[in-house]
Design a protein around this motif. Structure first.
Motif, PDB file in Angstrom:
ATOM      1  N   ARG B 136       0.819  -1.209   0.000  1.00  0.00           N
ATOM      2  CA  ARG B 136       0.000   0.000   0.000  1.00  0.00           C
ATOM      3  C   ARG B 136       0.856   1.262   0.000  1.00  0.00           C
ATOM      4  O   ARG B 136       0.612   2.197  -0.775  1.00  0.00           O
ATOM      5  CB  ARG B 136      -0.919  -0.010   1.221  1.00  0.00           C
ATOM      6  CG  ARG B 136      -1.773   1.239   1.318  1.00  0.00           C
ATOM      7  CD  ARG B 136      -2.655   1.273   2.536  1.00  0.00           C
ATOM      8  NE  ARG B 136      -3.507   2.465   2.455  1.00  0.00           N
ATOM      9  CZ  ARG B 136      -4.776   2.468   2.711  1.00  0.00           C
ATOM     10  NH1 ARG B 136      -5.395   1.370   3.058  1.00  0.00           N
ATOM     11  NH2 ARG B 136      -5.480   3.581   2.611  1.00  0.00           N
ATOM     12  N   ASP B 140       0.968   4.108  -2.975  1.00  0.00           N
ATOM     13  CA  ASP B 140       0.607   5.503  -2.685  1.00  0.00           C
ATOM     14  C   ASP B 140       1.765   6.444  -2.992  1.00  0.00           C
ATOM     15  O   ASP B 140       1.572   7.546  -3.506  1.00  0.00           O
ATOM     16  CB  ASP B 140       0.197   5.640  -1.215  1.00  0.00           C
ATOM     17  CG  ASP B 140      -1.169   5.041  -0.957  1.00  0.00           C
ATOM     18  OD1 ASP B 140      -1.903   4.805  -1.950  1.00  0.00           O
ATOM     19  OD2 ASP B 140      -1.508   4.785   0.213  1.00  0.00           O
ATOM     20  N   ARG B 141       2.955   5.987  -2.658  1.00  0.00           N
ATOM     21  CA  ARG B 141       4.112   6.845  -2.907  1.00  0.00           C
ATOM     22  C   ARG B 141       4.288   7.101  -4.409  1.00  0.00           C
ATOM     23  O   ARG B 141       4.503   8.236  -4.841  1.00  0.00           O
ATOM     24  CB  ARG B 141       5.354   6.142  -2.333  1.00  0.00           C
ATOM     25  CG  ARG B 141       6.600   6.959  -2.411  1.00  0.00           C
ATOM     26  CD  ARG B 141       6.498   8.189  -1.539  1.00  0.00           C
ATOM     27  NE  ARG B 141       7.164   9.312  -2.181  1.00  0.00           N
ATOM     28  CZ  ARG B 141       7.073  10.572  -1.771  1.00  0.00           C
ATOM     29  NH1 ARG B 141       6.326  10.881  -0.739  1.00  0.00           N
ATOM     30  NH2 ARG B 141       7.707  11.524  -2.396  1.00  0.00           N
ATOM     31  N   ALA B 143       1.986   6.812  -6.700  1.00  0.00           N
ATOM     32  CA  ALA B 143       0.831   7.591  -7.178  1.00  0.00           C
ATOM     33  C   ALA B 143       1.018   9.077  -6.860  1.00  0.00           C
ATOM     34  O   ALA B 143       0.707   9.940  -7.688  1.00  0.00           O
ATOM     35  CB  ALA B 143      -0.445   7.056  -6.544  1.00  0.00           C
ATOM     36  N   ASP B 144       1.524   9.366  -5.682  1.00  0.00           N
ATOM     37  CA  ASP B 144       1.760  10.765  -5.309  1.00  0.00           C
ATOM     38  C   ASP B 144       2.830  11.410  -6.191  1.00  0.00           C
ATOM     39  O   ASP B 144       2.770  12.602  -6.510  1.00  0.00           O
ATOM     40  CB  ASP B 144       2.193  10.852  -3.841  1.00  0.00           C
ATOM     41  CG  ASP B 144       1.045  10.510  -2.901  1.00  0.00           C
ATOM     42  OD1 ASP B 144      -0.119  10.517  -3.382  1.00  0.00           O
ATOM     43  OD2 ASP B 144       1.299  10.208  -1.726  1.00  0.00           O
ATOM     44  N   PRO B 152      -5.382   4.438  -7.131  1.00  0.00           N
ATOM     45  CA  PRO B 152      -5.252   3.210  -6.326  1.00  0.00           C
ATOM     46  C   PRO B 152      -6.562   2.816  -5.647  1.00  0.00           C
ATOM     47  O   PRO B 152      -7.361   3.677  -5.249  1.00  0.00           O
ATOM     48  CB  PRO B 152      -4.203   3.585  -5.267  1.00  0.00           C
ATOM     49  CG  PRO B 152      -3.555   4.821  -5.762  1.00  0.00           C
ATOM     50  CD  PRO B 152      -4.574   5.538  -6.592  1.00  0.00           C
ATOM     51  N   HIS B 154      -7.461   0.458  -2.494  1.00  0.00           N
ATOM     52  CA  HIS B 154      -6.958  -0.362  -1.394  1.00  0.00           C
ATOM     53  C   HIS B 154      -8.127  -1.109  -0.770  1.00  0.00           C
ATOM     54  O   HIS B 154      -8.991  -0.508  -0.136  1.00  0.00           O
ATOM     55  CB  HIS B 154      -6.269   0.523  -0.347  1.00  0.00           C
ATOM     56  CG  HIS B 154      -5.085   1.258  -0.901  1.00  0.00           C
ATOM     57  ND1 HIS B 154      -3.937   0.615  -1.303  1.00  0.00           N
ATOM     58  CD2 HIS B 154      -4.879   2.583  -1.147  1.00  0.00           C
ATOM     59  CE1 HIS B 154      -3.067   1.512  -1.752  1.00  0.00           C
ATOM     60  NE2 HIS B 154      -3.619   2.710  -1.674  1.00  0.00           N
ATOM     61  N   THR B 469       9.018   5.789   1.387  1.00  0.00           N
ATOM     62  CA  THR B 469       8.064   5.217   2.321  1.00  0.00           C
ATOM     63  C   THR B 469       8.610   5.260   3.736  1.00  0.00           C
ATOM     64  O   THR B 469       7.921   5.599   4.679  1.00  0.00           O
ATOM     65  CB  THR B 469       7.780   3.746   1.943  1.00  0.00           C
ATOM     66  OG1 THR B 469       7.382   3.720   0.593  1.00  0.00           O
ATOM     67  CG2 THR B 469       6.682   3.180   2.808  1.00  0.00           C
TER      68      THR B 469
END
Lengths: 359, 489
Positions: B136, B140-141, B143-144, B152, B154, B469
């Motif tokens: 996850r 997210d990282r 995607a950012d 995403p 989840h 992360t």
């Protein structure tokens, strides 16, 4: 059977059983082929692959936008990977092109010939050099070229033969052009009667002027999203009142009646025939041949596992949505406009006079 | 030249004799033993019938392999959609199914950033299905770091399994075409267009591309799996496409038309092999599956026998589950062509052949010792011949040999004799899985989905995602993640 025979039989049997394992063990212990298979090998199959490669190479050799002075500064020859590249300038270029003989000689010597100025290829000239023109190029009648690329306008006289590919910003082809490979343009291509090619692509391709003897196509319909699917078993004629709001699949031969407007795709397992003035806002797929009547407008793509015949004044694709035509052999009538690309297995023929195909 | 001709004649006679001897011996034995002279006991009769049925099935599969290989080598190749370069490309969503995929997910997402599909018609949706590792955070990282490119999803609860995750993800988007990759796949730049192109055909419901192992050179197992994959895709799937039969949608490196999916009732979350299930439900409802042999994508194959055995057990259970659900409806579906029904039925029975073959061997050996009839010897010889053809170089392995020839990498064919090892292990594994499946069915136990373990080491892209992360994870109030050690290694 004595002991020796038994032993010989045993050894022979063991040898036959284990013989295939000798190269196996060798390959296992000393791998010679254990890399992952290369993928994405379709690059050379892309329509513009060779043309774009040539343009990139020239940009690499001469710079992206070389001025006339800079080109004259470069001189007459340069080398690329040990191969001589000839740069031809105005004076010597015109001298040579008057007969074509010098260009033939250049073709024997050089892999690539670059024309720094407006280029003219003499009639009957035959060369195996890859030609690149920094400006417009005019190819004389009955010239035989291997490949030719122009940053400007390309005019091909009648009866020109291209062995591999040609590419330009705009191409105007004379009668009886034969391209054994690809013909591409960044803006447009105009074909004349009896032209022949295997693959072609441009934002817009004209096949002669509009033929006044036949109806004109209506505007190409805009694509719509629909969720209906109509299935027909056996040979079927589709009339406008039967279906106009979804995809049509015919498990047999299909005929689309005159002036039908269908806002979906059509697939026929057998022959597919469109009568005059039919509009289709989707693709045409056929397991056999496709015959498109005069004045039809199809958004595309058109895919046939056999031949496709496109009738006069038909329009395939649109300027907003260029499309693809794929078939074994393509026959195009006068007045047709195709936006996009054509890929044939055998060849495409431009035929302006009316002939019978017996379908 | 004369010698060559003589040799070929000799070879032909040798083959004919090889084929003829067991047949003649069968005929001779049958002629000697007339029914009136021999008293057949009931068990012998049953065993004989079973053996004959097994021989028949082996012959069917052998002939099938031959037809596929010859069609692929010499027949007309059907790739009608491969050349579609332009068209009104539909809106699509790419699902990257991920369950505890921290080792590989970053590479997959990075590769998808490079694809040449029109951006305004493309949604990339990583489907993170209840991951308990750092999947996850990595998603997210990335995607950012690429705003607007990823959407995403989840999934934190719900029924486990890929089909259930895909069902939930499908409900969240309205795109016309759904493209699916597993998290360990690395799509090339032009792959998405190739997978979507067949959807211009209104009869196509699903598309399947070719899977190519990436970690081939790791050990003997990966090399054998590479051969197996080559035979399965380059010959088997391609031949089914060429012959207008039933190419199989494989659940990854593929696309499904949303409309078709809705028409057949969506993803069936009860199915372990949701891909095979989709193939056959689409077929039964008049949709075609297309195989694109040139639409290739790298995957990671198991590097240990333990993982391989787990993978093939899951495939076996899932496939047999789909078979029980579909085979009757398929065979009696008069809307389909006979060849589609026949090929579909054979395809559904593929994973049953292993236990059947083992039973056949046991029967043959048993009858050899207990049967009083001589003619059994003839049948046994015939059976041995067919079994050899089914197992040996002339049938299933002939496919692999043809595949390596077509791929142009021919030295790897030298490993072919060792494929027998993989074949025997697979046969035992599949048989065991079938037995336990039957046992579970009788005890009303639910089939459980097991994820295939990944082996790829952390790449630069993944490490970068980890570093970011970790930076997030070490922020005040955020719990420290245990992966710090990995990053610093």
């Amino acid at each position: 059977m004595n002991n020796f025979s038994q032993l010989a039989l045993l050894l022979t049997t063991m040898l036959l059983v284990f013989l295939p394992f000798i190269p196996t063990l060798y390959e296992w212990l000393q791998p010679s082929d254990d890399a992952a298979l290369p993928i994405d090998q379709n690059a050379t199959h892309e329509l513009r692959h060779f043309a774009d490669s040539m343009r990139n190479l020239i940009a690499h050799l001469l710079g992206p936008e070389p001025t006339s002075d800079a080109l004259h500064h470069i001189g007459k020859t340069l080398f690329h990977n040990g191969t001589q590249v000839n740069v031809l300038h105005d004076n010597d270029g015109l001298d040579m092109l008057a007969t074509g003989i010098a260009l033939q000689a250049a073709g024997k010597l050089a892999h690539i010939v670059i024309f720094a100025d407006i280029a003219k290829i003499a009639s009957g000239c035959e060369t195996m050099a890859d030609i690149f023109a920094m400006r417009d190029i005019h190819v004389g009648p009955s010239a035989h070229l291997r490949s030719c690329c122009s940053k400007g306008y390309m005019r091909l006289a009648q009866n020109v033969l291209i062995h591999r590919w040609i590419d330009a910003e705009t191409i105007s082809a004379g009668r009886d052009l034969v391209v054994h490979g690809r013909i591409t343009a960044l803006r447009s291509i105009k074909f004349s009667d009896h032209s022949q090619f295997v693959r072609a692509g441009a934002p817009i391709m004209y096949f002669g002027e509009k033929d006044s003897r036949y109806v004109s196509a209506v505007a190409v319909p805009l694509p719509v999203t629909n969720n209906r699917r109509y299935l027909f078993d056996g040979d079927t004629t589709i009339l406008e009142e039967m279906v106009n709001d979804g995809d049509v699949i015919v498990r047999g031969s299909a005929q689309i009646a005159m002036e039908c407007v269908i806002s979906g795709s059509i697939k026929a397992h057998d022959f597919l025939r469109l009568q005059e003035n039919v509009s289709v806002a989707g693709s045409l797929i056929s397991g056999k041949g496709i015959v498109i009547g005069a004045g039809c407008a199809i958004l595309g793509p058109l895919i046939s596992e056999d031949d496709i015949i496109i009738g006069p004044n038909s329009i395939i694709g649109s300027d907003l949505v260029p499309t693809t035509v794929i078939c074994r052999r393509l026959i195009v009538a006068q007045g047709v406009i195709i936006y996009g690309v054509v890929t044939t297995q055998d060849s495409a023929h431009v035929v302006f006079e009316e002939i019978s195909f017996g379908i | 030249m004369k010698n060559v001709s003589r040799l070929s004649q000799l070879g032909t006679w040798f083959i004919l004799l090889t084929m003829a001897i067991p047949l003649l011996s069968s005929a001779q034995a049958l002629r000697i033993e007339e029914p009136s002279q021999v008293v057949y006991s009931l068990p012998i009769r049953i065993m004989t019938c079973m053996l004959a049925a097994i021989v028949l099935m082996l012959i069917v599969f052998t002939v099938r392999h031959y037809i596929f290989t010859l069609a692929r080598l010499f027949g007309r190749q059907r790739q009608p959609y491969l050349d579609i370069e332009m068209g009104n490309w539909p809106e699509i969503v790419i699902f990257i199914a991920a369950h505890n995929e921290e080792q590989v997910i970053a590479d997959s997402l990075t590769a998808l950033l490079e694809v040449d599909y029109p951006r305004d018609k493309l949604i990339i949706m990583p489907v993170n299905d209840r991951s308990t590792d750092n999947t996850r955070l990595i998603i997210d990282r990335i995607a950012d770091a690429n705003p607007g490119r990823f959407h995403p999803f989840h999934r934190i609860d719900g029924r486990p399994g890929k089909a259930a995750a895909l069902k939930d993800a499908t409900a969240m988007v309205g795109a016309e075409i759904i493209v699916i990759f597993d998290a360990d796949y690395l799509p090339a730049r032009g792959l998405i267009k190739q997978l979507v192109a067949p959807m211009f055909d209104p009869e196509v419901g699903a598309v399947m591309g070719r899977v190519v192992p990436l970690n081939v050179g790791h050990n003997l197992l990966t090399r054998l799996l590479d051969l197996e994959r080559a035979g399965g895709y380059q010959v088997d799937q391609a031949a089914r496409m060429n012959l207008g039969l039933v190419p199989q949608y494989g659940g990854t490196v593929g696309a499904v038309r949303r409309r078709a999916l809705e028409e057949i009732g969506g993803w069936d979350i009860e199915m372990l092999a949701e891909d095979t299930d989709i193939t056959f439900r689409l077929l039964r409802n008049g949709w075609k599956t297309v195989y694109q042999n040139r639409s290739e994508c790298y995957e990671e194959v198991p590097q240990t026998w333990r993982v391989r055995i787990g993978q093939i057990s899951r495939w076996s259970r899932g496939h047999n589950q789909v078979m029980t659900k579909n085979i009757i409806k398929l065979i009696f579906n008069r809307e389909l062509l006979l060849r589609e029904r026949l090929d579909g039925a054979i395809l559904l029975g593929v994973f049953l052949m292993s236990p059947i073959l083992i039973v056949g061997w046991m029967l043959a050996v048993a009858m050899f010792f207990i049967s009083p009839q001589h003619w059994v010897i003839g049948w046994l010889a015939f059976f041995a011949l067919v079994a050899h053809s089914a197992l040996g170089n002339n049938a299933a392995f002939f496919e692999i040999a043809a595949a390596t020839y077509l791929d142009g990498h021919r030295n790897r064919i030298r490993l072919l004799p060792l494929s027998m090892l993989g074949f025997l292990i697979s046969m035992v594994t599949i048989s065991k899985a079938a037995f336990y499946q039957l046992y579970d069915f009788l005890r009303h136990r639910e089939l459980v989905w097991h994820k295939t373990e990944r082996f790829r080491r952390m790449t630069i892209a993944t490490s970068a995602a980890y570093v970011d992360t970790v930076a997030l994870a070490t922020a005040p109030g955020v719990e420290q993640e245990p992966l710090l050690e990995n990053v610093t290694q």
